[in-house]
Design a protein around this motif. Structure first.
Motif, short mmCIF file in Angstrom:
data_model
loop_
_atom_site.label_atom_id
_atom_site.label_comp_id
_atom_site.label_asym_id
_atom_site.label_seq_id
_atom_site.Cartn_x
_atom_site.Cartn_y
_atom_site.Cartn_z
N GLY A 15 4.98 -72.29 -10.54
CA GLY A 15 6.41 -72.05 -10.48
C GLY A 15 6.76 -70.60 -10.20
O GLY A 15 5.91 -69.73 -10.09
N GLU A 16 8.08 -70.35 -10.12
CA GLU A 16 8.54 -69.02 -9.74
C GLU A 16 8.39 -68.00 -10.87
O GLU A 16 8.26 -66.81 -10.62
N ASN A 17 8.42 -68.45 -12.11
CA ASN A 17 8.28 -67.51 -13.23
C ASN A 17 6.82 -67.12 -13.43
O ASN A 17 5.90 -67.87 -13.10
N ASN A 18 6.60 -65.95 -14.01
CA ASN A 18 5.25 -65.49 -14.32
C ASN A 18 4.71 -66.31 -15.49
O ASN A 18 5.23 -66.23 -16.59
N PRO A 19 3.67 -67.11 -15.27
CA PRO A 19 3.18 -68.01 -16.32
C PRO A 19 2.72 -67.27 -17.58
O PRO A 19 2.86 -67.78 -18.69
N ALA A 20 2.13 -66.08 -17.41
CA ALA A 20 1.52 -65.38 -18.53
C ALA A 20 2.45 -64.36 -19.18
O ALA A 20 2.04 -63.65 -20.09
N TYR A 21 3.70 -64.29 -18.71
CA TYR A 21 4.63 -63.30 -19.27
C TYR A 21 4.87 -63.61 -20.74
O TYR A 21 5.37 -64.67 -21.11
N ILE B 261 -3.18 -67.17 6.86
CA ILE B 261 -2.69 -66.81 5.54
C ILE B 261 -1.48 -65.88 5.72
O ILE B 261 -1.51 -65.01 6.59
N PRO B 262 -0.41 -66.05 4.95
CA PRO B 262 0.82 -65.25 5.13
C PRO B 262 0.66 -63.82 4.62
O PRO B 262 1.24 -63.43 3.60
N TYR B 263 -0.10 -63.02 5.34
CA TYR B 263 -0.33 -61.64 4.90
C TYR B 263 0.94 -60.79 4.91
O TYR B 263 1.09 -59.87 4.11
N ASP B 264 1.87 -61.10 5.82
CA ASP B 264 3.12 -60.33 5.88
C ASP B 264 3.85 -60.39 4.54
O ASP B 264 4.35 -59.38 4.04
N ALA B 265 3.93 -61.58 3.97
CA ALA B 265 4.61 -61.74 2.68
C ALA B 265 3.82 -61.06 1.57
O ALA B 265 4.39 -60.49 0.64
N MET B 266 2.49 -61.10 1.67
CA MET B 266 1.65 -60.50 0.63
C MET B 266 1.76 -58.97 0.60
O MET B 266 1.52 -58.35 -0.43
N SER B 267 2.15 -58.39 1.72
CA SER B 267 2.23 -56.93 1.79
C SER B 267 3.30 -56.36 0.87
O SER B 267 3.34 -55.15 0.63
N GLU B 268 4.17 -57.21 0.34
CA GLU B 268 5.21 -56.77 -0.58
C GLU B 268 4.83 -57.04 -2.04
O GLU B 268 5.62 -56.78 -2.95
N CYS B 269 3.63 -57.57 -2.27
CA CYS B 269 3.23 -57.99 -3.62
C CYS B 269 2.59 -56.85 -4.40
O CYS B 269 2.05 -55.90 -3.84
N ASP C 284 -19.80 -69.67 -5.09
CA ASP C 284 -19.34 -69.12 -6.35
C ASP C 284 -17.94 -68.53 -6.17
O ASP C 284 -17.50 -68.24 -5.06
N TRP C 285 -17.26 -68.32 -7.31
CA TRP C 285 -15.89 -67.84 -7.29
C TRP C 285 -15.83 -66.31 -7.34
O TRP C 285 -16.64 -65.67 -7.99
N THR C 286 -14.82 -65.75 -6.67
CA THR C 286 -14.36 -64.38 -6.95
C THR C 286 -13.15 -64.52 -7.88
O THR C 286 -12.34 -65.42 -7.70
N MET C 287 -13.05 -63.60 -8.86
CA MET C 287 -11.97 -63.73 -9.84
C MET C 287 -11.05 -62.52 -9.81
O MET C 287 -11.49 -61.38 -9.74
N GLY C 288 -9.75 -62.80 -9.87
CA GLY C 288 -8.74 -61.77 -10.08
C GLY C 288 -8.15 -61.95 -11.47
O GLY C 288 -7.98 -63.07 -11.95
N PHE C 289 -7.82 -60.85 -12.14
CA PHE C 289 -7.37 -60.93 -13.53
C PHE C 289 -5.89 -61.31 -13.66
O PHE C 289 -5.44 -61.68 -14.72
N THR C 290 -5.13 -61.18 -12.58
CA THR C 290 -3.74 -61.63 -12.58
C THR C 290 -3.49 -62.36 -11.27
O THR C 290 -4.37 -62.41 -10.40
N ALA C 291 -2.28 -62.91 -11.12
CA ALA C 291 -2.00 -63.73 -9.94
C ALA C 291 -0.67 -63.33 -9.30
O ALA C 291 0.27 -64.13 -9.24
N PRO C 292 -0.55 -62.10 -8.81
CA PRO C 292 0.74 -61.66 -8.26
C PRO C 292 1.10 -62.30 -6.92
O PRO C 292 2.26 -62.28 -6.52
N ILE C 293 0.11 -62.84 -6.20
CA ILE C 293 0.41 -63.42 -4.89
C ILE C 293 0.54 -64.93 -4.93
O ILE C 293 0.52 -65.59 -3.90
N ARG C 294 0.66 -65.46 -6.11
CA ARG C 294 0.77 -66.91 -6.29
C ARG C 294 1.90 -67.52 -5.46
O ARG C 294 1.71 -68.52 -4.76
N ASN C 295 3.10 -66.95 -5.53
CA ASN C 295 4.24 -67.53 -4.81
C ASN C 295 4.18 -67.32 -3.31
O ASN C 295 4.87 -68.02 -2.57
N GLU C 296 3.36 -66.39 -2.86
CA GLU C 296 3.22 -66.19 -1.43
C GLU C 296 2.38 -67.31 -0.81
O GLU C 296 2.53 -67.62 0.37
#
Length: 665
Positions: A61-67, A111-119, A205-217
């Motif tokens: 969803g649009e809200n930050n899940p871990a906030y 992949i929508p990199y243009d949108a990610m450039s604002e993340c 195998d997975w690469t892991m990120g500790f947060t998910a700021p580009i989720r909505n992108e």
């Protein structure tokens, strides 16, 4: 309705492929696979359908899940179960909630990199995570504290400053996953963490990120729940899809001078209207404590950047009023239309998932069909993805060839799911009569218009028990469809019964033999043997294989000894006088009383002789069904006065529990 954004141009780019939910509300542990096209979640009220949608919305969803300050997860959301001991019953609340949403990127899609450039950026863990870690809910990965890691253990990925680095990370990745874990402590505090995982394919195998700021992108989301609230679903801010839509529309115009003039005029009018209250409040409240402060009353924003925040939607359906004052059908259609416009003309580079909870609420059948058409239109031949929860057979109709069905049931207070892609059954699901089966606990499968006879007998002798026990009667349009439909209901785990004419016990598709007797009415068609042993086990339990073997044996004896009758007989009376007639009659009764109703003749032969509407040579038709219904409605006739109900009543007695499965036969 949860939306996550996909371009209507080109192929689908990213879609929700898999969801794992553990210890959330009524869900202890489920693992669901979603398809690209239409995904339908069905089940009774309070079985957990909405909990699945809520879990998806929490993560995507649009809200930050871990906030931490967002109370999107409370103690009531943790799965609760009971343990019964010798002297007491203990209520246990789970300590952890785990929700995992996996996204699949199509081959060759950008992949929508243009949108990610604002993340915002995120820390990447420099050690790979084993692909099997998901089996343990990434237990070890959630224990890692990024603040305690040193240089060489983590790396910061910053889309705003180095989008090329982001491209290096994602260009060869096709699976992306977001995992949320919520843990509660003894003091009632709930700690929430989200992790972002990505890999090349399921064998990597997975690469892991500790947060998910580009989720909505990847997936721009929104939700329309069962009970509509456009104020919530059409939130206007810089992060919501609706806010982005309005901001895009209001900034791309050449009306600045006219807007400025209109704002000044509106401000003058507002100052005049509110001058008295403004003067008195400023004098009494602000003059001493807050010198230089004044209160202002405005009808709208007076700056261009804020215009979009003041847009409201009115609907004129004969009476012009706010969308919040309209019915849920109009609200749903409006929101679907707005979101479709947004994904088609504004945000064209990401992917779109549309989720709707109970779109049929408060709608008449024609409106349901309209909404369903809008959903199919949104699919755009498989380019977008839809998930809906529904109680209505209407939404099982689709122009798409594939449809993923998720059946939700609650067993012992726990939500369980079962999945089925109904593509292989598409040709036998032609109308709502067949689609109703997906909402039933039990189903009676029959050939054709005999479904009306069964229902009338049930209503006369058992009142409303068909509805009370959630039993559907489904006509499949001929003997050849019975076994295929039964295969579907068995796959769904629905308690299944069948009724057919006597010739369904005989016949096969031996073309040469049928041709030999075709001048006597012989035809190729499926028989009781095509139901398979699985169906007999569902009806007779441990005796099922034995009963199926008996059916095959008896059929073989008849075919060997009475070949012509095997292909032409329409009644058990054709075998009267044979030494084994009584055994065959008893065997058919045993089948009938245990949910397999093979009549002793065809349906027409059971009408009373003084009832001239149908005869053995005059088939039951819809016109005659109307006539019978008219007689019962207008003349006070009962079905038992015009039809010999004995055998069908034996069958229904078995369904309603008056007969028991014999221990020996």
């Amino acid at each position: 309705m949860l939306f996550t954004n996909t371009s209507i141009r080109g192929g689908i780019k990213v879609y929700l492929r898999r969801v794992i939910i553990k210890n959330f509300r009524s869900i202890k542990d489920i693992d669901i696979t979603f398809d690209k096209g239409k995904n339908i979640i069905i089940g009774k009220n309070n079985c957990g359908k909405s909990n699945i949608i809520k879990a998806i919305d929490l993560v995507l969803g649009e809200n930050n899940p871990a906030y931490e300050k967002n109370e999107n997860i409370t103690e009531k959301d943790f799965f609760t179960y009971k343990i019964t001991g010798e002297n007491e019953e203990k209520v246990v609340i789970a300590d952890e909630i785990f929700i995992y949403c996996e996204l699949q990127r199509d081959d060759g899609e950008d992949i929508p990199y243009d949108a990610m450039s604002e993340c915002s950026g995120f820390y990447k863990y420099l050690y790979l995570v084993e692909k099997e870690a998901i089996d343990n809910c990434f237990e070890n990965e959630f224990l890692i504290n990024p603040d305690e890691l040193g240089y060489g253990e983590k790396q910061y990925i910053n889309p705003k400053k180095d989008i090329e680095k982001v491209k290096e990370e994602f260009d060869d990745k096709y699976i992306f996953a977001f995992a949320l874990k919520a843990c509660r402590d003894e003091n009632g505090h709930i700690n929430k963490k989200i992790r972002f995982f990505y890999r090349e394919d399921k064998n990597s195998d997975w690469t892991m990120g500790f947060t998910a700021p580009i989720r909505n992108e990847f997936l721009q989301s929104a939700i329309i729940p069962s009970f509509r609230d456009p104020i919530v679903q059409l939130r206007i801010n810089q992060w919501s899809w609706y806010g982005k839509l309005l901001r895009n529309l209001t900034k791309n115009h050449n009306k600045d001078d006219e807007l400025k003039e209109a704002f000044l005029k509106l401000k003058e009018i507002a100052d005049e209207i509110f001058s008295d209250v403004k003067q008195k409040i400023s004098a009494s409240s602000f003059q001493v404590a807050f010198p230089g402060t004044e209160i202002l009353f405005q009808f709208s924003a007076d700056e261009k950047p804020d215009i979009y925040k003041n847009v409201v939607i009115y609907i004129d359906d004969g009476y012009k009023s706010l969308i919040t004052d309209k019915g849920s059908g109009i609200q749903s259609a409006t929101i679907i239309g707005l979101f479709s416009y947004y994904t088609k003309y504004v945000n064209t580079k990401a992917s779109a998932l549309l989720c709707v909870e109970e779109p049929e609420l408060y709608l008449h059948p024609h409106a349901c069909r309209t909404i369903n058409y809008k959903l199919d239109e949104f699919l755009d031949k498989g380019k977008n993805q839809v998930i809906i929860t529904t109680h209505s057979p209407e939404f099982l109709k689709t122009v798409e060839t594939d449809m993923n069905l998720i059946i939700v049931r609650k067993e012992g207070g726990e939500t369980k799911t079962k999945q089925l892609n109904i593509k292989e059954f598409k040709d036998i699901l032609i109308d709502n009569n067949q689609n109703e089966v997906f909402f039933a606990d039990k189903v009676i499968v029959c050939e054709g218009y005999d479904s009306y006879i069964i229902r009338w007998i049930a209503e006369e002798f058992y009142q409303n028990r068909l509805n009370d026990e959630n039993i559907s009667i489904v006509s499949v349009g001929g003997k050849d469809n019975i076994s295929r439909f039964v295969a579907l209901t068995l796959e769904l785990g629905i308690d299944t019964y069948i009724m057919a004419d006597f010739d369904y016990f005989l016949r096969d598709k031996d073309v040469e033999k049928v041709k030999k007797y075709e001048n006597k009415g012989a035809k190729c068609h499926d028989s009781i043997e095509n139901l398979g042993s699985k169906f007999f086990v569902s009806r007779f339990g441990e005796e099922g294989d034995k009963m199926f073997g008996k059916v095959a044996k008896i059929r073989n004896i008849i075919k060997q000894k009475y070949e012509e009758k095997f292909y032409t007989a329409k009644s058990i009376e054709d075998f009267r006088g044979d030494e084994k007639f009584d055994k065959l009659e008893f065997f058919l009764k045993t089948l009938r009383t245990n949910g397999i109703c093979i009549l002793s003749g065809d349906i027409e032969s059971f009408f009373n002789k003084d009832f001239q509407l149908v005869s053995e040579t005059d088939k039951l038709s819809l016109e005659k069904i109307f006539k019978i219904n008219s007689m019962m409605s207008n003349e006070g006739c009962k079905i038992s006065s015009i039809f010999n109900v004995v055998e069908i009543k034996e069958f229904l007695d078995g369904i309603f529990g008056s007969y028991e499965i014999p221990h020996s036969l």
